[in-house]
Write a protein that holds these residues in place. Structure first.
Motif, PDB file in Angstrom:
ATOM      1  N   ILE A   6       0.832  -1.200   0.000  1.00 33.70           N
ATOM      2  CA  ILE A   6       0.000   0.000   0.000  1.00 33.70           C
ATOM      3  C   ILE A   6       0.869   1.253   0.000  1.00 33.70           C
ATOM      4  N   ASN A   7       1.984   1.225   0.726  1.00 32.02           N
ATOM      5  CA  ASN A   7       2.890   2.377   0.754  1.00 32.02           C
ATOM      6  C   ASN A   7       3.396   2.718  -0.641  1.00 32.02           C
ATOM      7  N   GLN A   8       3.793   1.693  -1.393  1.00 27.62           N
ATOM      8  CA  GLN A   8       4.291   1.920  -2.751  1.00 27.62           C
ATOM      9  C   GLN A   8       3.211   2.519  -3.638  1.00 27.62           C
ATOM     10  N   ALA A   9       2.008   1.991  -3.516  1.00 23.83           N
ATOM     11  CA  ALA A   9       0.902   2.504  -4.316  1.00 23.83           C
ATOM     12  C   ALA A   9       0.573   3.946  -3.947  1.00 23.83           C
ATOM     13  N   GLU A  10       0.638   4.239  -2.657  1.00 22.20           N
ATOM     14  CA  GLU A  10       0.327   5.588  -2.190  1.00 22.20           C
ATOM     15  C   GLU A  10       1.375   6.589  -2.672  1.00 22.20           C
ATOM     16  N   ALA A  11       2.662   6.196  -2.641  1.00 24.50           N
ATOM     17  CA  ALA A  11       3.722   7.079  -3.131  1.00 24.50           C
ATOM     18  C   ALA A  11       3.525   7.372  -4.611  1.00 24.50           C
ATOM     19  N   GLN A  13       0.765   9.891  -4.985  1.00 23.61           N
ATOM     20  CA  GLN A  13       1.227  11.231  -4.624  1.00 23.61           C
ATOM     21  C   GLN A  13       2.006  11.859  -5.783  1.00 23.61           C
ATOM     22  N   ALA A  14       2.831  11.059  -6.424  1.00 23.24           N
ATOM     23  CA  ALA A  14       3.592  11.561  -7.575  1.00 23.24           C
ATOM     24  C   ALA A  14       2.651  12.002  -8.694  1.00 23.24           C
ATOM     25  N   GLU A  15       1.620  11.207  -8.933  1.00 21.83           N
ATOM     26  CA  GLU A  15       0.643  11.553  -9.960  1.00 21.83           C
ATOM     27  C   GLU A  15      -0.103  12.838  -9.608  1.00 21.83           C
ATOM     28  N   ALA A  16      -0.260  13.084  -8.313  1.00 18.18           N
ATOM     29  CA  ALA A  16      -0.946  14.290  -7.856  1.00 18.18           C
ATOM     30  C   ALA A  16      -0.036  15.516  -7.870  1.00 18.18           C
ATOM     31  N   GLY A  17       1.238  15.325  -8.235  1.00 18.71           N
ATOM     32  CA  GLY A  17       2.157  16.451  -8.352  1.00 18.71           C
ATOM     33  C   GLY A  17       3.023  16.700  -7.140  1.00 18.71           C
ATOM     34  N   ILE A  18       3.035  15.794  -6.190  1.00 23.20           N
ATOM     35  CA  ILE A  18       3.893  15.951  -5.020  1.00 23.20           C
ATOM     36  C   ILE A  18       5.289  15.439  -5.355  1.00 23.20           C
ATOM     37  N   GLU A  19       6.274  16.337  -5.296  1.00 23.61           N
ATOM     38  CA  GLU A  19       7.657  15.977  -5.595  1.00 23.61           C
ATOM     39  C   GLU A  19       8.357  15.472  -4.342  1.00 23.61           C
ATOM     40  N   VAL A  20       9.339  14.600  -4.536  1.00 21.24           N
ATOM     41  CA  VAL A  20      10.090  14.041  -3.418  1.00 21.24           C
ATOM     42  C   VAL A  20      11.387  14.809  -3.222  1.00 21.24           C
ATOM     43  N   ILE A  21      11.622  15.247  -1.996  1.00 21.73           N
ATOM     44  CA  ILE A  21      12.908  15.806  -1.602  1.00 21.73           C
ATOM     45  C   ILE A  21      13.644  14.701  -0.864  1.00 21.73           C
ATOM     46  N   GLU A  22      14.628  14.106  -1.497  1.00 23.29           N
ATOM     47  CA  GLU A  22      15.349  12.962  -0.923  1.00 23.29           C
ATOM     48  C   GLU A  22      16.605  13.465  -0.224  1.00 23.29           C
ATOM     49  N   LEU A  23      16.601  13.404   1.097  1.00 21.09           N
ATOM     50  CA  LEU A  23      17.776  13.812   1.858  1.00 21.09           C
ATOM     51  C   LEU A  23      18.842  12.725   1.766  1.00 21.09           C
ATOM     52  N   GLY A  24      20.070  13.142   1.612  1.00 20.52           N
ATOM     53  CA  GLY A  24      21.153  12.178   1.515  1.00 20.52           C
ATOM     54  C   GLY A  24      22.335  12.583   2.365  1.00 20.52           C
ATOM     55  N   GLY A  25      23.297  11.692   2.465  1.00 19.83           N
ATOM     56  CA  GLY A  25      24.531  12.002   3.171  1.00 19.83           C
ATOM     57  C   GLY A  25      24.309  12.432   4.602  1.00 19.83           C
ATOM     58  N   GLY A  26      24.967  13.525   4.979  1.00 25.17           N
ATOM     59  CA  GLY A  26      24.878  14.030   6.340  1.00 25.17           C
ATOM     60  C   GLY A  26      23.491  14.515   6.710  1.00 25.17           C
ATOM     61  N   ASP A  27      22.749  15.040   5.722  1.00 20.49           N
ATOM     62  CA  ASP A  27      21.389  15.497   6.007  1.00 20.49           C
ATOM     63  C   ASP A  27      20.483  14.327   6.368  1.00 20.49           C
ATOM     64  N   LYS A  28      20.617  13.231   5.650  1.00 25.87           N
ATOM     65  CA  LYS A  28      19.816  12.040   5.961  1.00 25.87           C
ATOM     66  C   LYS A  28      20.145  11.521   7.357  1.00 25.87           C
ATOM     67  N   GLU A  29      21.430  11.476   7.661  1.00 27.44           N
ATOM     68  CA  GLU A  29      21.865  10.995   8.973  1.00 27.44           C
ATOM     69  C   GLU A  29      21.332  11.896  10.084  1.00 27.44           C
ATOM     70  N   LYS A  30      21.413  13.211   9.878  1.00 31.55           N
ATOM     71  CA  LYS A  30      20.914  14.155  10.874  1.00 31.55           C
ATOM     72  C   LYS A  30      19.405  14.001  11.050  1.00 31.55           C
ATOM     73  N   TRP A  31      18.697  13.834   9.966  1.00 31.73           N
ATOM     74  CA  TRP A  31      17.239  13.704   9.963  1.00 31.73           C
ATOM     75  C   TRP A  31      16.795  12.496  10.797  1.00 31.73           C
ATOM     76  N   LEU A  32      17.384  11.347  10.487  1.00 33.08           N
ATOM     77  CA  LEU A  32      16.990  10.112  11.165  1.00 33.08           C
ATOM     78  C   LEU A  32      17.489  10.055  12.606  1.00 33.08           C
ATOM     79  N   ASN A  33      18.704  10.532  12.835  1.00 34.31           N
ATOM     80  CA  ASN A  33      19.236  10.528  14.207  1.00 34.31           C
ATOM     81  C   ASN A  33      18.456  11.472  15.111  1.00 34.31           C
ATOM     82  N   THR A  34      18.084  12.636  14.563  1.00 32.82           N
ATOM     83  CA  THR A  34      17.299  13.590  15.353  1.00 32.82           C
ATOM     84  C   THR A  34      15.940  13.005  15.694  1.00 32.82           C
ATOM     85  N   ALA A  35      15.330  12.334  14.718  1.00 35.98           N
ATOM     86  CA  ALA A  35      14.027  11.700  14.963  1.00 35.98           C
ATOM     87  C   ALA A  35      14.127  10.687  16.102  1.00 35.98           C
TER      88      ALA A  35
END
Length: 323
Positions: free
Chosen positions: A269-274, A277-299
């Motif tokens: 269902i997650n894959q279908a929902e994503a 969302q793309a079809e509805a015009g929602i773009e993905v901002i994919e965090l990588g590197g240090g930003d991804k690490e900061k994002w997940l560690n902070t969470a």
């Protein structure tokens, strides 16, 4: 909205429910239920399927009558309603009842499934916590495999939310605060208007359900990766639970096991929902590197720090069995 008004609002529905129950067989019990989410939407549908399963398999034994959703009771009052017995059974996320059970904030931090938690004893700890502090039986949960995301009306350069006003709930509050956001707390029903008026720049929400609510019309971006795991819990008033027969309790436990097995469907269902969302015009901002690490560690760190500040020993016990 105060609790007296809530009780009054439900009174007519509960009376009609009582009349319906009285017409059933003498040994059949009807539980009065409510859901914190609009009926027919993503996080209410599993509960509705559970109710249907119980009513089909529990004829002559036990039935559930849903007496309303958010239109009858504010979502943040549902925990209190099931705790005090205004309703017998409820579908609600722990984020909506942290005012009664602050340690409920830990449930979203699980990295394993409800089946894992039942096997390793974690479920028993969580159930005991609900019974002792909230007067409810923690029957089970849905939402496994569904992550949360940040959705925005403007682009994001990295893992820094400074200058952004974000609609939040207790789920993301500590994380978004550490990342610099200005926070506003509103019920789900007010999010669309807040986006439309520019009162907020974004909101936290799971990968599922955005299109159900129409928020995609005001949303331009989704930030990946996701974080945390959805918990939508089925709670039963403890006094009501204890008044049920062994057969009636066994039926509810069999029904929740059936429902929890369906959590595995969330991966597809997650894959279908994503894709939707793309079809509805929602773009993905994919965090990588240090930003991804900061994002997940902070969470992760902000979540457990908040829970540990409430009760360090309980937090440690839960953290050890929720991984």
């Amino acid at each position: 909205m105060n609790r007296k008004f809530v009780c009054a609002t439900l009174a007519a529905a509960l009376v009609s429910g009582g009349l319906a129950a009285g017409s059933a067989a003498a040994d059949e019990v009807t539980l009065r239920g409510t859901t914190a989410f609009a009926q027919g939407t993503t996080f209410s549908r599993p509960y509705e399927a559970f109710v249907e399963w119980i009513n089909e398999n529990g004829k002559g034994v036990l039935q559930i009558q849903t007496v309303g959703g958010p239109e009858a009771m504010p979502p943040f009052e549902v925990g209190n309603a099931v705790s005090t017995g205004v309703v017998d059974i409820a579908n609600v996320t722990a984020a909506f009842y942290t005012n009664i059970l602050p340690m409920g904030d830990a449930l979203k931090l699980a990295e394993n499934t409800i089946q894992d938690q039942r096997a390793n004893g974690c479920y028993d700890k969580i159930d005991a916590m609900h019974q002792e502090q909230m007067n409810v039986k923690y029957l089970g949960r849905t939402g496994d495999h569904i992550s949360f995301h940040l959705y925005l009306t403007k682009p994001l350069a990295g893992a820094d939310l400074s200058g952004l006003t974000i609609r939040t709930t207790p789920v993301y509050q500590a994380m978004f605060e550490k990342l610099g956001a200005t926070l506003i707390r509103t019920p789900p029903g007010d999010v669309y208007t807040a986006l439309e008026r520019g009162t907020i720049d974004g909101y936290g929400w799971p990968i599922q359900g955005v299109l159900d609510l129409g928020w995609d019309e005001q949303t331009k971006y989704r930030v990946d990766p996701g974080f945390y795991q959805v918990d939508v819990d089925v709670l039963v008033n403890l006094d009501r639970w204890q008044s049920l027969s062994d057969e009636q309790r066994a039926l509810l436990e069999k029904g929740i096991a059936w429902l929890e097995e369906r959590n595995a469907e969330n991966l597809n269902i997650n894959q279908a929902e994503a894709a939707k969302q793309a079809e509805a015009g929602i773009e993905v901002i994919e965090l990588g590197g240090g930003d991804k690490e900061k994002w997940l560690n902070t969470a992760r760190d902000a979540g457990w720090e908040k829970v540990a500040a409430i009760d360090a020993d309980t937090a440690a016990a839960l953290q050890s069995c929720m991984r």
